[in-house]
Design a protein around this motif. Structure first.
Motif, PDB file in Angstrom:
ATOM      1  N   ASP A  66       0.866  -1.186   0.000  1.00 57.10           N
ATOM      2  CA  ASP A  66       0.000   0.000   0.000  1.00 57.10           C
ATOM      3  C   ASP A  66       0.902   1.235   0.000  1.00 57.10           C
ATOM      4  O   ASP A  66       1.405   1.651   1.045  1.00 57.10           O
ATOM      5  CB  ASP A  66      -0.910  -0.050   1.242  1.00 57.10           C
ATOM      6  CG  ASP A  66      -1.401   1.321   1.685  1.00 57.10           C
ATOM      7  OD1 ASP A  66      -1.516   2.221   0.831  1.00 57.10           O
ATOM      8  OD2 ASP A  66      -1.668   1.483   2.900  1.00 57.10           O
TER       9      ASP A  66
ATOM     10  N   VAL B 221     -10.534  10.584   1.191  1.00 57.03           N
ATOM     11  CA  VAL B 221      -9.918   9.714   0.192  1.00 57.03           C
ATOM     12  C   VAL B 221     -10.619   9.956  -1.139  1.00 57.03           C
ATOM     13  O   VAL B 221     -11.830   9.798  -1.253  1.00 57.03           O
ATOM     14  CB  VAL B 221     -10.057   8.235   0.598  1.00 57.03           C
ATOM     15  CG1 VAL B 221      -9.503   7.329  -0.494  1.00 57.03           C
ATOM     16  CG2 VAL B 221      -9.353   7.978   1.920  1.00 57.03           C
TER      17      VAL B 221
ATOM     18  N   PHE C 219      -9.640   5.782  -5.126  1.00 58.26           N
ATOM     19  CA  PHE C 219      -9.012   5.025  -4.046  1.00 58.26           C
ATOM     20  C   PHE C 219      -9.954   4.484  -2.957  1.00 58.26           C
ATOM     21  O   PHE C 219      -9.579   3.522  -2.276  1.00 58.26           O
ATOM     22  CB  PHE C 219      -7.858   5.831  -3.439  1.00 58.26           C
ATOM     23  CG  PHE C 219      -6.728   6.033  -4.411  1.00 58.26           C
ATOM     24  CD1 PHE C 219      -5.939   4.959  -4.802  1.00 58.26           C
ATOM     25  CD2 PHE C 219      -6.460   7.273  -4.977  1.00 58.26           C
ATOM     26  CE1 PHE C 219      -4.908   5.117  -5.726  1.00 58.26           C
ATOM     27  CE2 PHE C 219      -5.428   7.446  -5.898  1.00 58.26           C
ATOM     28  CZ  PHE C 219      -4.661   6.364  -6.268  1.00 58.26           C
TER      29      PHE C 219
ATOM     30  N   ILE D 248      -9.079   0.971  -1.062  1.00 59.81           N
ATOM     31  CA  ILE D 248      -8.819   0.830   0.373  1.00 59.81           C
ATOM     32  C   ILE D 248      -9.836  -0.114   1.013  1.00 59.81           C
ATOM     33  O   ILE D 248      -9.482  -0.935   1.865  1.00 59.81           O
ATOM     34  CB  ILE D 248      -8.768   2.222   1.051  1.00 59.81           C
ATOM     35  CG1 ILE D 248      -7.479   2.912   0.585  1.00 59.81           C
ATOM     36  CG2 ILE D 248      -8.804   2.107   2.568  1.00 59.81           C
ATOM     37  CD1 ILE D 248      -7.413   4.398   0.840  1.00 59.81           C
ATOM     38  N   ASN D 249     -11.085  -0.052   0.569  1.00 54.95           N
ATOM     39  CA  ASN D 249     -12.066  -1.032   1.064  1.00 54.95           C
ATOM     40  C   ASN D 249     -11.635  -2.454   0.731  1.00 54.95           C
ATOM     41  O   ASN D 249     -11.766  -3.367   1.561  1.00 54.95           O
ATOM     42  CB  ASN D 249     -13.452  -0.753   0.467  1.00 54.95           C
ATOM     43  CG  ASN D 249     -14.115   0.438   1.128  1.00 54.95           C
ATOM     44  OD1 ASN D 249     -13.805   0.768   2.287  1.00 54.95           O
ATOM     45  ND2 ASN D 249     -15.004   1.111   0.406  1.00 54.95           N
TER      46      ASN D 249
ATOM     47  N   SER E  81       2.007  -1.542   4.468  1.00 49.89           N
ATOM     48  CA  SER E  81       1.787  -0.115   4.191  1.00 49.89           C
ATOM     49  C   SER E  81       3.097   0.656   4.301  1.00 49.89           C
ATOM     50  O   SER E  81       3.935   0.374   5.159  1.00 49.89           O
ATOM     51  CB  SER E  81       0.764   0.476   5.165  1.00 49.89           C
ATOM     52  OG  SER E  81      -0.544   0.027   4.849  1.00 49.89           O
TER      53      SER E  81
ATOM     54  N   SER F  49      -2.948   3.755   4.311  1.00 57.87           N
ATOM     55  CA  SER F  49      -3.593   4.813   3.521  1.00 57.87           C
ATOM     56  C   SER F  49      -5.022   5.025   3.988  1.00 57.87           C
ATOM     57  O   SER F  49      -5.758   4.060   4.215  1.00 57.87           O
ATOM     58  CB  SER F  49      -3.566   4.450   2.036  1.00 57.87           C
ATOM     59  OG  SER F  49      -2.225   4.430   1.594  1.00 57.87           O
ATOM     60  N   SER F  50      -5.387   6.268   4.157  1.00 57.20           N
ATOM     61  CA  SER F  50      -6.683   6.764   4.655  1.00 57.20           C
ATOM     62  C   SER F  50      -6.624   7.093   6.138  1.00 57.20           C
ATOM     63  O   SER F  50      -7.494   7.810   6.635  1.00 57.20           O
ATOM     64  CB  SER F  50      -7.844   5.797   4.417  1.00 57.20           C
ATOM     65  OG  SER F  50      -7.790   4.726   5.363  1.00 57.20           O
TER      66      SER F  50
ATOM     67  N   GLY G  79     -11.589   3.156   5.245  1.00 60.34           N
ATOM     68  CA  GLY G  79     -10.365   2.992   6.031  1.00 60.34           C
ATOM     69  C   GLY G  79     -10.617   2.710   7.494  1.00 60.34           C
ATOM     70  O   GLY G  79      -9.686   2.361   8.223  1.00 60.34           O
TER      71      GLY G  79
ATOM     72  N   PHE H 114      -9.527  -0.712   8.075  1.00 56.45           N
ATOM     73  CA  PHE H 114      -8.292  -1.110   7.367  1.00 56.45           C
ATOM     74  C   PHE H 114      -7.160  -1.260   8.376  1.00 56.45           C
ATOM     75  O   PHE H 114      -6.727  -0.284   8.990  1.00 56.45           O
ATOM     76  CB  PHE H 114      -7.953  -0.065   6.300  1.00 56.45           C
ATOM     77  CG  PHE H 114      -6.656  -0.314   5.575  1.00 56.45           C
ATOM     78  CD1 PHE H 114      -6.225  -1.602   5.264  1.00 56.45           C
ATOM     79  CD2 PHE H 114      -5.851   0.752   5.172  1.00 56.45           C
ATOM     80  CE1 PHE H 114      -5.019  -1.822   4.584  1.00 56.45           C
ATOM     81  CE2 PHE H 114      -4.654   0.545   4.493  1.00 56.45           C
ATOM     82  CZ  PHE H 114      -4.248  -0.745   4.205  1.00 56.45           C
TER      83      PHE H 114
END
Lengths: 236, 236
Positions: A123, A134, A138, A142-143, A154, A159-160, A173, A176
């Motif tokens: 990521d 976001v 994206f 991200i989901n 990452s 990210s997010s 996110g 995430f």
């Protein structure tokens, strides 16, 4: 003893200082950052666990680090694939992409398809300069990273995530949680919400810079460009 | 089977191609070249054999590789010292020198004095673009390197050697035989006269480039940026 961290503003100031009085070029810093990421992936995902590495590349410097990491991984014998939906016109990123094309590394447009046929994901979408919403395309990426069983590394930040506050309370996110994180130069405050294996990379920081920005240079071993640290920053 | 080599003109053309169609910047290539050199020194001269490394830096790209190697060695825990008598006005080399100054790496003027108090020397004076006479102040430096008992690692070429023909028949460098050589991207023809331990570095060459210039990309191991090769180019 808690891990010393570097907030978003301080990280931006450090970057600026490295490239002005520190006399580093962005090419140099990005090469060393991407090299660190590639070494962390080599360590957490040995090549016999599957060679396919999907790299999700964002539009800025975090994405550039991912492009460099992908090149090194290709040279180590991995088979990277690049998802890079918002290509920058920045000349450096264009060159980093060309270096991958010259190694026959594929660039793909269909992220779900790519995710269904990889062994690991990097990521490299957003880094310490991320804030706010976001943007497309994206959220779906991200989901998908939040839901996949494929291990995710990452770069600098999941990210997010908010750099200071960690995962958003709701929305994209919020669920995430990547398996691995490579903090570049120093961990960001969000790290207190991160529960996976944590590495620090960027073996170019001088003791004077670390003192000025009040963080610790970790104890790297041998030739390593990354070091794994525990929750309080101790070497593992 | 003899080791495939790259002559002086071909090496210059390759460098030019890497930085044009290959899309590499000189910052990037020099970072990776210097990293290779630092890894070779780490391997031939473990830190417990003495931390002091004197780096003799010439005015061009070979010198730049030496400056980068010195920085990485400093981060590994060595104590480099820099002899850099002909400082270039080139902005990149000035930045590489500044990066060392920020790590408190000393720059010295007295080569014999520095040589008498070091554990290892890196010869980064001249590389593949060298031809003709050795200019001042380097004749005395190369004579001292020829006579010293301190182990010497040469970057790309033993300085003063003709790239195609090897050591000069008489005069400066005719008796200079370094212990270690790090060939960058590919060995130069002079390597047939070299009797020490030989490494190849520069893990960024694409198979297409190697095929075009008719040399072999060596089989690097793991994360290594150098590989040791035998007289016919076989991995050791």
């Amino acid at each position: 003893m808690a891990l010393k961290t570097l907030g978003a503003k301080a990280a931006a100031a450090l970057d600026k200082e490295l490239m002005s009085t520190g006399a580093f070029s962005i090419d140099q810093l990005m090469e060393l950052a991407g090299l660190s990421v590639s070494q962390a992936v080599f360590r957490v995902h040995p090549i016999n666990k599957g060679r396919r590495v999907l790299v999700a590349v964002g539009p800025g410097n975090n994405g550039g680090d991912g492009l460099v990491a992908a090149r090194h991984l290709r040279h180590y014998g991995y088979h990277p694939t690049i998802y890079y939906p918002k290509r920058s016109k920045n000349e450096l990123y264009q060159r980093l992409a060309k270096q991958l094309e010259d190694l026959d590394v594929p660039f793909v447009d269909d992220f779900p398809q790519a995710l269904s046929s990889t062994d690991h994901v990097i990521d490299a979408i957003f880094g310490f300069s991320f804030s706010g919403e976001v943007r497309e395309p994206f959220p779906a990426v991200i989901n998908a990273l939040a839901e996949t069983k494929v291990p995710v590394t990452s770069v600098d930040a999941p990210s997010s995530w908010n750099i200071e506050e960690g995962p958003p309370k709701t929305g994209v996110g919020s669920n995430f949680h990547p398996n691995f994180l490579v903090s570049l130069t120093a961990p960001k405050p969000l790290v207190k919400h991160f529960k996976g294996r944590h590495f620090i990379g960027g073996r170019f920081v001088t003791p004077a810079i670390a003192a000025k920005y009040d963080f610790d240079v970790p104890e790297y071993e041998g030739l390593d460009q990354v070091v794994e640290v525990g929750p309080s920053g101790q070497k593992l």
